[in-house]
Design a protein around this motif. Structure first.
Motif, mmCIF file in Angstrom:
data_model
loop_
_atom_site.group_PDB
_atom_site.id
_atom_site.type_symbol
_atom_site.label_atom_id
_atom_site.label_comp_id
_atom_site.label_asym_id
_atom_site.label_seq_id
_atom_site.Cartn_x
_atom_site.Cartn_y
_atom_site.Cartn_z
ATOM 1 N N ILE A 81 27.823 39.773 -33.019
ATOM 2 C CA ILE A 81 28.934 39.257 -33.826
ATOM 3 C C ILE A 81 28.657 39.268 -35.330
ATOM 4 C CG2 ILE A 81 28.210 36.836 -33.702
ATOM 5 C CD1 ILE A 81 31.818 38.268 -33.566
ATOM 6 N N ILE A 82 27.417 38.968 -35.737
ATOM 7 C CA ILE A 82 27.123 38.940 -37.173
ATOM 8 C C ILE A 82 27.210 40.335 -37.789
ATOM 9 C CG2 ILE A 82 25.347 38.452 -38.916
ATOM 10 C CD1 ILE A 82 24.467 36.091 -37.249
ATOM 11 N N PRO A 83 26.564 41.364 -37.210
ATOM 12 C CA PRO A 83 26.739 42.713 -37.746
ATOM 13 C C PRO A 83 28.187 43.181 -37.708
ATOM 14 C CG PRO A 83 24.839 42.637 -36.295
ATOM 15 C CD PRO A 83 25.554 41.343 -36.123
ATOM 16 N N ILE A 84 28.915 42.811 -36.638
ATOM 17 C CA ILE A 84 30.319 43.210 -36.530
ATOM 18 C C ILE A 84 31.159 42.546 -37.617
ATOM 19 C CG2 ILE A 84 32.398 42.963 -35.117
ATOM 20 C CD1 ILE A 84 30.662 43.434 -32.647
ATOM 21 N N LEU A 85 30.918 41.253 -37.841
ATOM 22 C CA LEU A 85 31.651 40.537 -38.890
ATOM 23 C C LEU A 85 31.363 41.147 -40.259
ATOM 24 C CD1 LEU A 85 31.249 36.804 -37.777
ATOM 25 C CD2 LEU A 85 33.379 38.131 -37.860
ATOM 26 N N TYR A 86 30.088 41.470 -40.490
ATOM 27 C CA TYR A 86 29.725 42.088 -41.777
ATOM 28 C C TYR A 86 30.420 43.439 -41.921
ATOM 29 C CZ TYR A 86 27.061 43.827 -45.733
ATOM 30 O OH TYR A 86 26.720 44.334 -46.973
ATOM 31 N N GLY A 87 30.323 44.266 -40.875
ATOM 32 C CA GLY A 87 30.929 45.594 -40.938
ATOM 33 C C GLY A 87 32.430 45.550 -41.055
ATOM 34 N N ALA B 218 34.710 46.437 -44.879
ATOM 35 C CA ALA B 218 36.080 46.960 -44.940
ATOM 36 C C ALA B 218 36.966 46.123 -45.870
ATOM 37 C CB ALA B 218 36.677 47.008 -43.533
ATOM 38 N N GLY B 219 37.233 44.880 -45.474
ATOM 39 C CA GLY B 219 38.168 44.050 -46.238
ATOM 40 C C GLY B 219 37.716 43.707 -47.645
ATOM 41 N N VAL B 220 36.554 43.067 -47.777
ATOM 42 C CA VAL B 220 36.075 42.608 -49.084
ATOM 43 C C VAL B 220 35.727 43.780 -49.997
ATOM 44 C CG1 VAL B 220 34.261 41.333 -50.285
ATOM 45 C CG2 VAL B 220 35.228 40.416 -48.172
ATOM 46 N N ARG C 245 34.969 46.198 -35.111
ATOM 47 C CA ARG C 245 34.741 46.159 -36.559
ATOM 48 C C ARG C 245 36.005 46.510 -37.337
ATOM 49 N NH1 ARG C 245 31.568 50.967 -39.756
ATOM 50 N NH2 ARG C 245 31.945 50.220 -41.875
ATOM 51 N N PHE C 246 36.645 47.613 -36.965
ATOM 52 C CA PHE C 246 37.820 48.042 -37.722
ATOM 53 C C PHE C 246 39.056 47.199 -37.425
ATOM 54 C CE2 PHE C 246 35.316 51.966 -38.313
ATOM 55 C CZ PHE C 246 35.451 52.088 -39.691
ATOM 56 N N PHE D 73 24.394 48.247 -47.343
ATOM 57 C CA PHE D 73 23.779 47.373 -46.348
ATOM 58 C C PHE D 73 24.539 47.373 -45.028
ATOM 59 C CE2 PHE D 73 21.466 45.804 -49.991
ATOM 60 C CZ PHE D 73 20.248 45.400 -49.456
ATOM 61 N N ALA D 74 25.768 47.902 -45.050
ATOM 62 C CA ALA D 74 26.541 48.012 -43.804
ATOM 63 C C ALA D 74 25.858 48.956 -42.824
ATOM 64 C CB ALA D 74 27.956 48.501 -44.098
#
Length: 310
Positions: free
Chosen positions: A225-231, A236-238, A42-43, A21-22
Motif C-alpha cells: 500500500i505505501i509504494p502504491i500510494l506513493y506511485g 501522478a497527482g502531486v 496506482r493509476f 524516487f517513484a
C-alpha cells in the motif's frame, strides 16, 4: 534569474525527485503484487487524486465568468467528448509504456530504469521529424551521445543486453509517443482533465490484464500500500500538478534540465534505499546519457514557452 523563475525551477526539481524516487516505490511494490496489479491500483489513485484539482480549477474559472454564453452547454459537451476521446487514446499508450517499465523493473535496477526511460527526452524530437517538426543538429549530437551512454550502461562484455533493460528501451519509445500525443491534445483540452482520464484508462486496462494473468488479492495490495500510494498520489497527482505550476514561469531550457534530473534521483534512490550499485562503465554510461539528454535541450535556450509533456 527572476524570483518566480527560481521558484519554478525548484518546483520542477521537486517534481523530478518525486518521479525519480517513484522507480524505487515501483520495485518495492512488486515484492507483494504483480506489475499489472500495481499499475492498476496506482493509476486509479492517480486519476482520483486529480479530481480535487479539477474541481478547484473549475470553481475558480466559474467565479471569473461574468456572463453566461448561450451555447456554453453545447460547447462543454463537445469539449468533454474530445477530452474523453483524447484521454482514452493517451491512456492506451500510457498503458503500454507503463507496463513495459513496470515489468522491466523486475529484471533491472531502479537507477538503470530511470536513465533508460529518460531517453524519451532524446526520442521526442527525433519522432517529431515524422510529424514535420523542426529538428536541430544538437538533437542528433545529443542522441548519439546518449546511445553511446546506453551502450556502456546496458550492453555487457559479451555484447548482450539484459531483458529488463531491453523492455525499458522499448518503453522509452512509447513514452516518447505518449508525450507527442499529449503535446497535441493539450492544445484543445484541459490538461489536468486529460491526465485524469488517461490515468483511469490505463488503470482499467491494467486491472483487466491483472485479473487475467495475475493473482490479485487484498493481502498483496495491503502489503504494497505505501509504494502504491506513493506511485499513485505523489508520482501522478502531486507531481503532475507541481509540473503544471512550475512550467508557468520556467524557461524551456531550465524546465527541461530540471525534469531530466528524474534519472539522477532514480539512481540516488536506488543507491540509498535499495543498495543498488553499478560497475564503473555503468556510471560512465549514466553520465554520457545525462550529457546527451542535456545537449538535445540546448535548442530550447531563448524560447519563451514550454510544451507540457505529461
Amino acid at each position: 534569474m527572476k524570483t518566480k523563475e527560481v521558484k519554478s525551477v525548484f518546483i520542477l526539481l521537486l517534481t523530478a525527485a518525486i518521479w525519480g524516487f517513484a522507480f524505487v516505490a515501483q520495485r518495492v511494490g512488486m515484492q507483494h503484487v504483480g506489475a499489472f496489479t500495481f499499475n492498476g491500483v496506482r493509476f486509479a489513485l492517480g486519476s482520483m487524486s486529480l479530481l480535487p484539482v479539477i474541481y478547484f480549477f473549475n470553481k475558480k474559472n466559474n467565479e471569473k465568468k461574468d456572463e453566461i454564453i448561450e451555447n456554453e452547454e453545447s460547447e462543454q459537451k463537445a469539449n468533454l467528448k474530445t477530452t474523453i476521446k483524447s484521454g482514452v487514446i493517451a491512456g492506451s499508450i500510457l498503458f503500454i509504456a507503463a507496463s513495459l517499465q513496470q515489468i522491466g523493473l523486475i529484471y533491472t535496477t531502479a537507477g538503470k530504469a530511470g536513465f533508460i526511460t529518460s531517453l524519451y527526452i532524446v526520442l521526442v524530437p527525433i519522432l517529431g521529424i515524422f510529424l514535420k517538426q523542426k529538428t536541430h543538429i544538437t538533437t542528433w549530437i545529443g542522441a548519439l551521445t546518449a546511445v553511446v551512454g546506453l551502450y556502456f550502461l546496458s550492453i555487457n562484455e559479451s555484447l548482450t543486453i539484459e531483458f529488463g533493460d531491453f523492455l525499458e528501451i522499448i518503453g522509452a519509445f512509447f513514452w516518447a509517443i505518449h508525450i507527442q500525443l499529449i503535446d497535441k491534445f493539450v492544445k484543445n483540452v484541459d490538461a489536468i482533465k486529460l491526465s485524469s482520464i488517461q490515468f483511469a484508462t490505463c488503470s482499467i486496462f491494467s486491472l483487466i490484464t491483472a485479473f487475467i494473468i495475475e493473482d490479485v488479492n487484498i493481502a498483496g495490495i495491503s502489503n504494497a500500500i505505501i509504494p502504491i500510494l506513493y506511485g499513485g498520489i505523489m508520482s501522478a497527482g502531486v507531481a503532475y500538478t507541481l509540473q503544471a505550476i512550475g512550467q508557468k514561469h520556467a524557461k524551456p531550457s531550465h524546465a527541461a534540465i530540471a525534469l531530466s534530473m528524474e534519472a539522477v534521483f532514480a539512481a540516488i534512490g536506488g543507491i540509498l534505499l535499495l543498495s543498488e550499485t553499478l560497475p564503473l562503465r555503468g556510471y560512465l554510461g549514466c553520465a554520457l546519457m545525462m550529457v546527451g539528454m542535456l545537449i538535445t535541450q540546448t535548442e530550447n535556450f531563448g524560447k519563451s514557452k514550454v510544451a507540457k509533456a505529461d
